[in-house]
Design a protein around this motif. Structure first.
Motif, PDB file in Angstrom:
ATOM      1  N   VAL A   1      11.208   4.897   0.044  1.00  0.00           N
ATOM      2  CA  VAL A   1      11.484   3.681  -0.728  1.00  0.00           C
ATOM      3  C   VAL A   1      12.591   2.877  -0.052  1.00  0.00           C
ATOM      4  N   ASN A   2      13.638   3.564   0.399  1.00  0.00           N
ATOM      5  CA  ASN A   2      14.718   2.875   1.117  1.00  0.00           C
ATOM      6  C   ASN A   2      14.214   2.243   2.406  1.00  0.00           C
TER       7      ASN A   2
ATOM      8  N   GLU B   1       8.626 -21.288 -10.233  1.00  0.00           N
ATOM      9  CA  GLU B   1       8.505 -22.742 -10.268  1.00  0.00           C
ATOM     10  C   GLU B   1       9.818 -23.430  -9.937  1.00  0.00           C
ATOM     11  N   GLN B   2      10.934 -22.854 -10.387  1.00  0.00           N
ATOM     12  CA  GLN B   2      12.227 -23.465 -10.124  1.00  0.00           C
ATOM     13  C   GLN B   2      12.561 -23.455  -8.632  1.00  0.00           C
ATOM     14  N   ALA B   3      12.255 -22.331  -7.974  1.00  0.00           N
ATOM     15  CA  ALA B   3      12.517 -22.225  -6.534  1.00  0.00           C
ATOM     16  C   ALA B   3      11.419 -22.885  -5.716  1.00  0.00           C
ATOM     17  N   GLY B   4      10.243 -23.057  -6.347  1.00  0.00           N
ATOM     18  CA  GLY B   4       9.133 -23.682  -5.647  1.00  0.00           C
ATOM     19  C   GLY B   4       8.485 -22.785  -4.608  1.00  0.00           C
ATOM     20  N   GLU B   5       8.493 -21.487  -4.835  1.00  0.00           N
ATOM     21  CA  GLU B   5       7.883 -20.568  -3.874  1.00  0.00           C
ATOM     22  C   GLU B   5       7.549 -19.239  -4.542  1.00  0.00           C
ATOM     23  N   GLN B   6       6.738 -18.463  -3.840  1.00  0.00           N
ATOM     24  CA  GLN B   6       6.370 -17.145  -4.316  1.00  0.00           C
ATOM     25  C   GLN B   6       7.547 -16.194  -4.140  1.00  0.00           C
ATOM     26  N   GLU B   7       7.702 -15.258  -5.072  1.00  0.00           N
ATOM     27  CA  GLU B   7       8.735 -14.242  -4.921  1.00  0.00           C
ATOM     28  C   GLU B   7       8.161 -12.870  -5.238  1.00  0.00           C
ATOM     29  N   TYR B   8       8.794 -11.848  -4.687  1.00  0.00           N
ATOM     30  CA  TYR B   8       8.271 -10.491  -4.750  1.00  0.00           C
ATOM     31  C   TYR B   8       9.340  -9.570  -5.312  1.00  0.00           C
ATOM     32  N   LEU B   9       8.957  -8.736  -6.266  1.00  0.00           N
ATOM     33  CA  LEU B   9       9.912  -7.891  -6.967  1.00  0.00           C
ATOM     34  C   LEU B   9       9.638  -6.425  -6.675  1.00  0.00           C
ATOM     35  N   TYR B  10      10.720  -5.680  -6.407  1.00  0.00           N
ATOM     36  CA  TYR B  10      10.579  -4.250  -6.132  1.00  0.00           C
ATOM     37  C   TYR B  10      11.908  -3.551  -6.364  1.00  0.00           C
TER      38      TYR B  10
ATOM     39  N   THR C   1       0.834  -1.207   0.000  1.00  0.00           N
ATOM     40  CA  THR C   1       0.000   0.000   0.000  1.00  0.00           C
ATOM     41  C   THR C   1       0.864   1.250   0.000  1.00  0.00           C
ATOM     42  N   LEU C   2       1.875   1.285   0.869  1.00  0.00           N
ATOM     43  CA  LEU C   2       2.765   2.443   0.923  1.00  0.00           C
ATOM     44  C   LEU C   2       3.515   2.601  -0.392  1.00  0.00           C
ATOM     45  N   ALA C   3       3.991   1.495  -0.959  1.00  0.00           N
ATOM     46  CA  ALA C   3       4.716   1.562  -2.228  1.00  0.00           C
ATOM     47  C   ALA C   3       3.844   2.150  -3.336  1.00  0.00           C
ATOM     48  N   ALA C   4       2.568   1.744  -3.366  1.00  0.00           N
ATOM     49  CA  ALA C   4       1.643   2.253  -4.385  1.00  0.00           C
ATOM     50  C   ALA C   4       1.372   3.745  -4.187  1.00  0.00           C
ATOM     51  N   LEU C   5       1.199   4.168  -2.931  1.00  0.00           N
ATOM     52  CA  LEU C   5       0.962   5.583  -2.644  1.00  0.00           C
ATOM     53  C   LEU C   5       2.148   6.434  -3.078  1.00  0.00           C
ATOM     54  N   LEU C   6       3.347   5.943  -2.816  1.00  0.00           N
ATOM     55  CA  LEU C   6       4.551   6.670  -3.232  1.00  0.00           C
ATOM     56  C   LEU C   6       4.637   6.750  -4.749  1.00  0.00           C
TER      57      LEU C   6
ATOM     58  N   GLU D   1      13.547   2.861 -10.512  1.00  0.00           N
ATOM     59  CA  GLU D   1      12.674   1.996 -11.314  1.00  0.00           C
ATOM     60  C   GLU D   1      11.215   2.245 -10.958  1.00  0.00           C
ATOM     61  N   LYS D   2      10.375   2.405 -11.958  1.00  0.00           N
ATOM     62  CA  LYS D   2       8.960   2.662 -11.729  1.00  0.00           C
ATOM     63  C   LYS D   2       8.212   1.356 -11.521  1.00  0.00           C
ATOM     64  N   GLY D   3       7.095   1.447 -10.797  1.00  0.00           N
ATOM     65  CA  GLY D   3       6.267   0.272 -10.592  1.00  0.00           C
ATOM     66  C   GLY D   3       6.092  -0.093  -9.141  1.00  0.00           C
TER      67      GLY D   3
END
Length: 233
Positions: free
Chosen positions: A100-101, A132-141, A54-59, A122-124
């Motif tokens: 952001v930091n 699938e290779q790691a077998g888990e969810q990952e989050y990018l920012y 939420t904070l990331a989106a507001l920023l 970087e925007k977004g």
């Protein structure tokens, strides 16, 4: 709310938000004003991934920031304090890069695996997908990838509703339904005309698809028709 429901809401907001009121249930509305609680350094407390996104989106959207005070009456969907009223509201200038930091530092503390190269410009927003290779969810920012959350760090993304139980959205259905003719005419915004026939009867007519349809006033007020109507449930 599932991630699919969250995606539906995001799509609707990006396209004007016309369906949002139809999709949401009373449980989805927060009965107060959401705010971030500040830590000892003056930054928002970020105790789960939902409030971080939420904070990331507001920023990212360049939203204004305010300091304020109020009485806490509960918690919102992100786990943030919800206030019944506010006072001493004051707009403040914040450094986007500093915030952001702050987000990145919190993420680093709560994930065991952090890879990639930081690109603070970087925007977004924060995005996620299943590796699938790691077998888990990952989050990018901001050029970084975060995997393997530490124990007790909640990574659920979606809408839980104000009672903290996951409440699904209403779904759209089209069904055959018997409705009064006068309600049908009103819903279609068809213009009606009233007049008296040669036999002295009160008449009502309307035009639909180039065809004039006429009833006596009594027939018009009492007649029911079957129509294909939209329902949200």
């Amino acid at each position: 709310m599932t991630n699919d429901d969250a995606d539906v809401i995001q799509w609707d907001l990006e396209n004007g938000g016309e369906l949002l009121e139809k999709m949401l249930k009373p449980e989805h509305y927060e009965k107060g004003i959401s705010a971030f609680e500040l830590d000892s350094n003056g930054f928002p407390k970020l105790e789960n991934l939902q409030i971080i996104t939420t904070l990331a989106a507001l920023l990212e959207n360049g939203e204004k920031a305010y300091t304020l005070k109020g009485k806490i009456i509960g918690k919102g969907n992100d786990g943030e304090p919800v206030l019944d009223s506010i006072k001493n509201k004051k707009e403040i200038n914040i450094s986007k890069d500093e915030y952001v930091n702050h987000i990145i530092n919190v993420l680093k503390k709560n994930f065991k695996n952090v890879t990639g190269k930081l690109n603070i410009k970087e925007k977004g927003d924060i995005t996620d997908h299943y590796n699938e290779q790691a077998g888990e969810q990952e989050y990018l920012y901001k050029g970084l990838t975060f995997r393997t959350p530490k124990k007790n760090f909640n990574t659920y993304l979606g809408y839980a509703g104000t009672n903290r139980k996951f409440v699904p959205l209403k779904k759209q259905y089209w069904v055959d339904k018997e409705i009064p003719l006068k309600d049908y005419v009103k819903s279609k915004k068809l213009k009606t005309s009233k007049y008296t026939s040669k036999k002295g009867k009160n008449m009502i007519s309307y035009v639909e698809n180039g065809r004039t349809i006429t009833y006596t006033e009594e027939q018009f007020n009492n007649k029911k028709i079957t129509d294909y109507v939209e329902e949200w449930r």
